[in-house]
Design a protein around this motif. Structure first.
Motif, mmCIF file in Angstrom:
data_model
loop_
_atom_site.group_PDB
_atom_site.id
_atom_site.type_symbol
_atom_site.label_atom_id
_atom_site.label_comp_id
_atom_site.label_asym_id
_atom_site.label_seq_id
_atom_site.Cartn_x
_atom_site.Cartn_y
_atom_site.Cartn_z
ATOM 1 N N ALA A 38 13.552 18.675 58.203
ATOM 2 C CA ALA A 38 12.230 18.804 58.831
ATOM 3 C C ALA A 38 12.137 20.073 59.673
ATOM 4 O O ALA A 38 11.109 20.754 59.673
ATOM 5 N N ALA A 39 13.217 20.406 60.381
ATOM 6 C CA ALA A 39 13.195 21.603 61.224
ATOM 7 C C ALA A 39 13.079 22.858 60.363
ATOM 8 O O ALA A 39 12.393 23.819 60.717
ATOM 9 N N THR A 40 13.741 22.839 59.209
ATOM 10 C CA THR A 40 13.696 23.992 58.312
ATOM 11 C C THR A 40 12.298 24.183 57.730
ATOM 12 O O THR A 40 11.812 25.301 57.584
ATOM 13 N N GLN A 41 11.641 23.059 57.412
ATOM 14 C CA GLN A 41 10.332 23.136 56.762
ATOM 15 C C GLN A 41 9.177 23.413 57.714
ATOM 16 O O GLN A 41 8.096 23.801 57.279
ATOM 17 N N ALA A 42 9.383 23.188 59.012
ATOM 18 C CA ALA A 42 8.272 23.351 59.958
ATOM 19 C C ALA A 42 7.820 24.809 60.026
ATOM 20 O O ALA A 42 8.615 25.731 59.838
ATOM 21 N N GLU A 65 20.510 29.052 60.384
ATOM 22 C CA GLU A 65 20.329 28.114 59.267
ATOM 23 C C GLU A 65 18.892 27.671 59.061
ATOM 24 O O GLU A 65 18.445 27.516 57.930
ATOM 25 N N ILE A 66 18.162 27.420 60.151
ATOM 26 C CA ILE A 66 16.843 26.797 59.960
ATOM 27 C C ILE A 66 15.681 27.737 60.236
ATOM 28 O O ILE A 66 14.541 27.406 59.936
ATOM 29 N N GLY A 67 15.966 28.915 60.810
ATOM 30 C CA GLY A 67 14.885 29.861 61.094
ATOM 31 C C GLY A 67 14.659 30.029 62.583
ATOM 32 O O GLY A 67 15.236 29.316 63.404
ATOM 33 N N GLU A 68 13.783 30.957 62.901
ATOM 34 C CA GLU A 68 13.558 31.374 64.285
ATOM 35 C C GLU A 68 13.129 30.222 65.204
ATOM 36 O O GLU A 68 12.354 29.356 64.809
#
Lengths: 295, 295
Positions: A38-42, A65-68
């Motif tokens: 979910a954190a990656t897709q937000a 890993e998940i973005g800024e």
């Protein structure tokens, strides 16, 4: 045309809205699959940086890993109009160390989002409160109410944490004490986790104040009388009280020590701590705690 | 030559030994990255199937992803000689729903492994006890001791869970009640999670027995007198008591209802439940609970 994002295994099911995501303790290996997904897709990732913390290196790895990730402090969370406006257009993840609904402030945020007609999803995480009890080896069923030791904001000493410990102990119940990490109480920056020595100082100051202020005359109920007895008892026992100090729980460098309260000041500093004040121990509990005694 | 396995991010660092792995609630999306990695790498995977449960379909999905799983029941865990022998030669993962050290029986297993000189790693998971409090919207700091409602083994009714609830409430503290899933108490099979109706019946039976057995004469301490007052009070209030029933928490079909205790028997059955008995509510808590009222 706006296409709805694919719904992954436990992944994000919204195109706009607020997602409160529990990070668990210490680093990405303690995050659940649902939380990472979910954190990656937000669209936007905010990190709530005042109720609990990860280390800067753990955060840097997470960001890779998940973005800024953007840090937010208490004012942005407790006056969330900007966050909620954003969440009307985009999917906004608020990353919270531990479980995202353990602090009342996040429950309040969830309610405000719902009142504003904004979708609000919750993705739970490992909370320190569910981890420490078993990790030290004490029975979960013998813990009473938990409490937080706070810094003396502007010199004010609250005695309530020691009263919670006292009332638990007289009922045979252990106490989990979280330690403050906000020296000013404002939640606006420069968070500094309380160290073992600070906890010792705080408890001793509470005991001093409680001793000066407890009033035998306020005993108009069974509960008041029990509180009075409990406070007297803890003050008398404080010099011989053994406690468990837990450091960086759930991480690779997790450490646990079982030692007298009056020796807390010689503990190593650094990291995020919490304190367990045991009551009467069962045989298994005794065997479990003795593991954490310095040889 | 035996090569040590590579140490992944939070992964397994042993070639032989016991790893207690927390699965969290309901399904693989609630497992942490460390848990999935360690379970996949272990030579042998055992699933502890008597203190809490995943659905058969969730287990089947887990098996597809991480490899074959063998169920074990209470006797194999409490008399673990076979498991420990295996763990001298191979890496043995014991998969536990929730957190792997919440039940005393697993702490005991950890101690036995250490005494036998067997490496024992712990990988924590999301525990229902850390999840439910926030999920229903009550302040974590206002929960007292937790308890478990059990089936009446061989007709014996234990009143202690109701006494825990009573003593919490008189202190203004909420109570989390887990529900038994073992009708025989032996932990050997045919686990059957207690349903809302069973919980209502159990509490009512406890109240009846407590009413018949409380003894005003046992009042030789402040704590005894408070317990007596608390028990009388809860018996008087039981007909008007509102409770929160939580079903399959942490899963996609999670549901929460806030309703009178005396209406629990009309709740839907199926799944794994727990019960929260609120004490006095704050304003935010009231707003939070009202969400779960059937319209």
């Amino acid at each position: 045309m706006i296409l709805a994002k694919a719904k992954g295994a436990g992944g994000l099911s919204m195109t706009a809205g607020l997602i409160l995501i529990g990070l668990g303790p210490s680093g990405i290996s303690n995050m659940t699959r649902a939380a990472i997904s979910a954190a990656t897709q937000a669209d936007i990732r905010l990190y709530e940086a005042y109720t609990a913390l990860w280390s800067e290196s753990a955060l840097a790895q997470l960001e890779t890993e998940i973005g800024e990730i953007t840090k937010v402090m208490r004012p942005e969370v407790e006056e969330p109009s900007q966050m909620l406006s954003l969440a009307k257009e985009k999917s906004v993840a608020l990353l919270v160390v531990g479980d995202p609904l353990q602090a009342t402030t996040h429950v309040d945020l969830q309610l405000q989002a719902q009142e504003a007609g904004i979708d609000c999803e919750i993705i739970h995480g490992i909370s320190i409160t569910g981890l420490v009890t078993g990790a030290v080896g004490l029975s979960n069923y013998k813990f009473g109410r938990q409490t937080t030791l706070t810094y003396p904001y502007g010199g004010w000493i609250a005695t309530s944490p020691l009263e919670v410990i006292a009332l638990n102990r007289i009922q045979g119940l252990h106490t989990l004490c979280l330690l403050d990490l906000d020296p000013t109480g404002a939640g606006t920056g420069n968070q500094k986790p309380m160290q073992p020595e600070d906890a010792q100082t705080a408890i001793m100051a509470m005991a001093k104040k409680l001793e000066d202020s407890i009033d035998e005359d306020i005993n108009d109920s069974n509960l008041q009388r029990l509180k009075f007895e409990a406070s007297q008892k803890i003050i008398a026992e404080l010099n011989d009280l053994d406690v468990v100090i837990c450091t960086d729980m759930g991480g690779k460098n997790q450490s646990i020590s079982y030692l007298p309260l009056k020796d807390l000041h010689i503990c190593e500093t650094g990291g995020l701590h919490c304190l367990v004040i045991p009551a009467k121990l069962s045989e298994v509990e005794q065997k479990a705690l003795i593991r954490w005694t310095k040889q």
